[in-house]
Design an enzyme around this catalytic site. Structure first.
Site, PDB file in Angstrom:
ATOM      1  N   HIS A   1       5.084 -16.650   3.635  1.00  0.00           N
ATOM      2  CA  HIS A   1       6.123 -15.848   3.008  1.00  0.00           C
ATOM      3  C   HIS A   1       7.115 -16.707   2.231  1.00  0.00           C
ATOM      4  CE1 HIS A   1       4.678 -12.628   5.732  1.00  0.00           C
ATOM      5  NE2 HIS A   1       5.091 -11.848   4.754  1.00  0.00           N
TER       6      HIS A   1
ATOM      7  N   ASP B   1       9.095 -11.931   5.600  1.00  0.00           N
ATOM      8  CA  ASP B   1       8.617 -10.604   5.232  1.00  0.00           C
ATOM      9  C   ASP B   1       9.811  -9.678   5.033  1.00  0.00           C
ATOM     10  OD1 ASP B   1       7.994  -7.890   5.590  1.00  0.00           O
ATOM     11  OD2 ASP B   1       6.576  -8.201   7.192  1.00  0.00           O
TER      12      ASP B   1
ATOM     13  N   ARG C   1       0.843  -1.186   0.000  1.00  0.00           N
ATOM     14  CA  ARG C   1       0.000   0.000   0.000  1.00  0.00           C
ATOM     15  C   ARG C   1       0.881   1.240   0.000  1.00  0.00           C
ATOM     16  NH1 ARG C   1      -3.653  -0.486   5.156  1.00  0.00           N
ATOM     17  NH2 ARG C   1      -1.893  -1.727   5.926  1.00  0.00           N
TER      18      ARG C   1
END
Length: 499
Positions: free
Chosen positions: A391, A381, A303
């Site tokens: 992940h 991550d 984002r």
């Protein structure tokens, strides 16, 4: 040797006004820079290495010994744990023995609900997300359990979730979410379940989920209609229906992949009505802005103004691959791009920006190789976080997407079309055309010859994964050939710059 130059790493500016967000960003950049420097200095050749054996051992421990206690919260995601593990093996080039395949098949089919669909665990209710994970895992282990999938019950389950605006609930009494729609479309495409009835108004709904930034959110406002009612007439002007939330990497991948899955339906069923559209330039802009800067090691964020995360190597980097396919990157001559870039000084940028793709493939690989690997195996991550199954897969998938340039090939489309055998079971012309186009378009993605890039050398090579399904092409072809009753011609590389 690393393409990054430590002297050129510049911190993200804060405009003289620090905030908790900027403080966290700065701390993350410091961690990444320190971790990268340690990785480079520890390697005599300064060449990043993918520690394949460590990652295989990580996956094997989870498969054989069982997952650690902290995975208790994933009790309703058991098919996902299986899929993340098996697809991790597939990308790493590790095959499965017969006993593992049988155990996997029996375990997954035990989660098939009597009313259709798959649940997150035995005795739980069916849900679109574990249904996708279950079918993908079954595609990996082979055809022993394929004919035990209740396709009729599955189709009825899908239809029971359909809403008047073309969206789908993720489960009975659940919410609408584009991730669920992606899972439904992927499964329906793989298992030959697509019908005009199932897909009615779904393209229009997907289009309403695009935000002003260009990425997609999870849904659009469910009660928004011009007439205040629930009739189809109330949903005609979908451009006015506001999205519900902000653009996000996972939602954007699922919405974009859904849009591509829906193209056969749009092509066959919208001849006499306006075709819905998405803002592709805005989507492209948002995706490219999500790749981090040099000090973020070229990783992706999910984002705006958020931190980089290894999993977005797939959700955002993989989505960029989908947009390349939408824009027809593989079908155009890119010689002029190289000619225009040839006069650039090597010192102008940290990374070499002469790229045939919408994102920096070398930088994306470096993030996973330098920042995404845990010393005990598995991927993460970002440092210093622990490795986990989620992940591990999506870092590997993103690394694979950056290594291999997958694209829709007109030559492959012709081969699949030429080998197509018409089914006597489908008598309706529209449904037959939809079925054929769904099969051909899904399997026309191939690796472009001569475009593979392996940071650190070929020993870091992973198997290519299909941009739409995140299965290897071999596994996707196998399950689709079975359910469509087709013979698939031998695959070849797509020639670069082919017309």
């Amino acid at each position: 040797m690393s393409t990054l130059k430590v002297a050129n790493l510049r911190a993200t500016p804060i405009d003289g006004y620090p905030t908790p967000t900027s403080d966290l960003q700065a701390a993350t950049e410091n961690i990444l820079q320190t971790h990268w420097a340690q990785q480079v200095s520890a390697n005599v050749d300064h060449v990043p290495t993918l520690h394949k054996s460590s990652h295989v051992q990580f996956l094997l421990r989870n498969l054989v010994q069982g997952f650690p206690a902290r995975y208790t919260s994933q009790d309703a995601s058991q098919p996902w744990l299986i899929f993340w593990t098996l697809q991790g093996f597939s990308i790493l080039g590790v095959g499965l023995d017969g006993q593992t395949k049988k155990r996997t098949t029996d375990t997954l089919l035990a989660m098939q609900h009597p009313s259709g669909g798959f649940a997150g665990g035995p005795g739980q209710f069916p849900h679109l997300l574990p249904t996708y994970a279950s079918v993908c895992a079954l595609a990996i282990v082979g055809n022993e359990g394929w004919d035990r999938i209740d396709r009729e019950g599955l189709y009825n389950f899908f239809m029971s979730l359909k809403q008047p605006d073309g969206s789908f609930l993720v489960s009975h009494h659940g919410e609408v979410d584009v991730r669920g729609i992606y899972c439904l479309l992927a499964v329906a495409t793989m298992l030959d379940l697509l019908t005009p009835e199932l897909l009615e108004r779904t393209p229009e709904f997907i289009a309403t989920c695009q935000t002003y930034e260009g990425g997609f959110c999870n849904a659009s406002f469910p009660d928004w209609s011009l007439g205040g009612g629930n009739s189809k007439a109330d949903y005609m002007l979908t451009d006015l229906r506001p999205p519900l939330g902000e653009a996000h990497g996972g939602y954007t991948f699922c919405a974009t992949a859904s849009w591509i899955f829906l193209q056969p339906y749009i092509q066959t069923c919208y001849a006499d009505k306006p075709k819905p559209n998405i803002n592709t330039p805005a989507l492209l802009r948002w995706l490219t802005q999500m790749q981090g800067t040099e000090i973020e090691l070229g990783g992706f964020k999910g984002r705006t103004n958020k931190l980089v995360d290894g999993c977005y190597s797939w959700w955002v980097g993989g989505c960029a691959v989908l947009v390349e396919g939408m824009l027809g990157f593989g079908e155009q001559d890119r010689t002029t791009v190289h000619e225009q870039s040839s006069g650039k000084s090597e010192s102008d940028d940290v990374w070499d920006d002469v790229e045939d793709t919408l994102f920096n493939r070398l930088a994306a690989q470096e993030y996973v190789l330098y920042a995404g690997q845990h010393t005990a195996g598995g991927l993460v991550d970002k440092p210093p976080k622990p490795a986990d199954a989620y992940h591990t897969l999506y870092c590997l998938s993103g690394l694979s997407a950056a290594q291999h340039h997958m694209l829709p090939s007109s030559e492959r489309r012709e081969e699949l079309t030429g080998a197509w055998v018409k089914s006597e079971k489908t008598t309706d012309e529209t449904s037959a055309a939809l079925r054929k186009e769904a099969f051909v378009s899904s399997l026309s993605w191939v690796e472009e010859e001569g475009t593979s890039k392996y940071v650190g050398g070929e020993h870091n090579r992973l198997n290519a994964t299909h941009p739409l399904s995140n299965l290897t092409v071999t596994h996707l072809e196998g399950i689709m050939a079975h359910f469509y009753g087709q013979h698939i011609p031998r695959r070849v590389f797509a020639a670069k710059n082919s017309k």
